[in-house]
Design an enzyme around this catalytic site. Sequence first.
Site, PDB file in Angstrom:
ATOM      1  N   SER A 117       0.836  -1.191   0.000  1.00 25.80           N
ATOM      2  CA  SER A 117       0.000   0.000   0.000  1.00 25.80           C
ATOM      3  C   SER A 117       0.880   1.254   0.000  1.00 25.80           C
ATOM      4  O   SER A 117       1.713   1.411  -0.892  1.00 25.80           O
ATOM      5  CB  SER A 117      -0.959  -0.045   1.194  1.00 25.80           C
ATOM      6  OG  SER A 117      -2.015   0.865   1.031  1.00 25.80           O
ATOM      7  N   ASP A 245     -10.058  -5.452  -4.340  1.00 30.23           N
ATOM      8  CA  ASP A 245      -9.540  -4.392  -3.472  1.00 30.23           C
ATOM      9  C   ASP A 245     -10.418  -3.140  -3.616  1.00 30.23           C
ATOM     10  O   ASP A 245     -10.446  -2.529  -4.685  1.00 30.23           O
ATOM     11  CB  ASP A 245      -8.098  -4.063  -3.851  1.00 30.23           C
ATOM     12  CG  ASP A 245      -7.391  -3.158  -2.843  1.00 30.23           C
ATOM     13  OD1 ASP A 245      -8.080  -2.353  -2.193  1.00 30.23           O
ATOM     14  OD2 ASP A 245      -6.163  -3.263  -2.721  1.00 30.23           O
ATOM     15  N   HIS A 273      -7.909  -5.499   0.410  1.00 28.44           N
ATOM     16  CA  HIS A 273      -6.744  -4.701   0.800  1.00 28.44           C
ATOM     17  C   HIS A 273      -6.257  -5.171   2.166  1.00 28.44           C
ATOM     18  O   HIS A 273      -6.298  -4.423   3.163  1.00 28.44           O
ATOM     19  CB  HIS A 273      -7.105  -3.212   0.821  1.00 28.44           C
ATOM     20  CG  HIS A 273      -5.924  -2.301   0.721  1.00 28.44           C
ATOM     21  ND1 HIS A 273      -5.328  -1.983  -0.472  1.00 28.44           N
ATOM     22  CD2 HIS A 273      -5.207  -1.646   1.664  1.00 28.44           C
ATOM     23  CE1 HIS A 273      -4.310  -1.158  -0.264  1.00 28.44           C
ATOM     24  NE2 HIS A 273      -4.219  -0.950   1.039  1.00 28.44           N
TER      25      HIS A 273
END
Length: 294
Positions: A117, A245, A273
């Site tokens: 991320s 996601d 995620h």
Amino acid sequence: MKLRANGIGIQVDVQGPAHGTPLLLVMGLGMQLIGWPQALVDGLVSRGFRVIRLDNRDAGLSDGFDHLGVPNLGWAATRHMLRLPIDAPYTLADMAQDAWAVLDALEVADAHVCGASMGGMIAQHMALQQPLRMKSLTLMMTSSGARHLPRPAWPVQRAMMAKPPPRRDRAALVARAEAIFRLIGSPAYPATEEALRARVTASIDRAYRPAGVARQMAAVLADGDRSRRLRDIRQPVHLIHGRADPLLPSAAALDLKLKLREATLDLVDGMGHDLPDELLPRFADGIATNAARA
């Protein structure tokens, strides 16, 4: 242990044999080094790595930047949409320099790097800053920052931008964190209620730093589009992303694949995620296979 790196204190965890191949794991927005599951660390150690995890600045047990105040994220987001410059307290490039300084402090000459991320965005900067020291790069559920990419799902945006409960209300903090992780988590690999609560409470009890999250978010917004610079990345790259996601939709992975033409891509059905336990061996294999390409 806490190391002095880039002029600040960075909390670090190192596991695996001293002769193992160094692998640095860089976590995402507001997340701590314990966000990397121990089972994943164990799997990587068993594959020959010396695994190095760190708390990014303003997160976990690393030094904070409260003296720089709390940015107005609404104003920053507006300027980002208008493609206007954003004056963030620090930059993702600064955080990348922190990571390299950690490796310096550990006397690690070169390393494989995996970022998740926001950590993947930091890792992109690391590859550009010191390319000869990065042996391979794995980017998990991250983005180039390109403007055309889809935004997070609206319920996710709303939940993440909502004002957090008071610090003293631990139960409310836990409930809010659980709700966010459920929103962004993997629909095909949902965590049990007990496992999710244990993960959330461990994080909150170790360190709760909402102002640090805001400053990190400002750094993400200020960083903008890294697309043109990505052509300079020459290391072997492996991309891991979930098709489901909702925070960084899978279009971000396809965009990275186009811009990093030699990259391999593992687009995982049913993954959101997060880092589901069921997928950890798959992730470890992907990291190790990409490292072998170096």
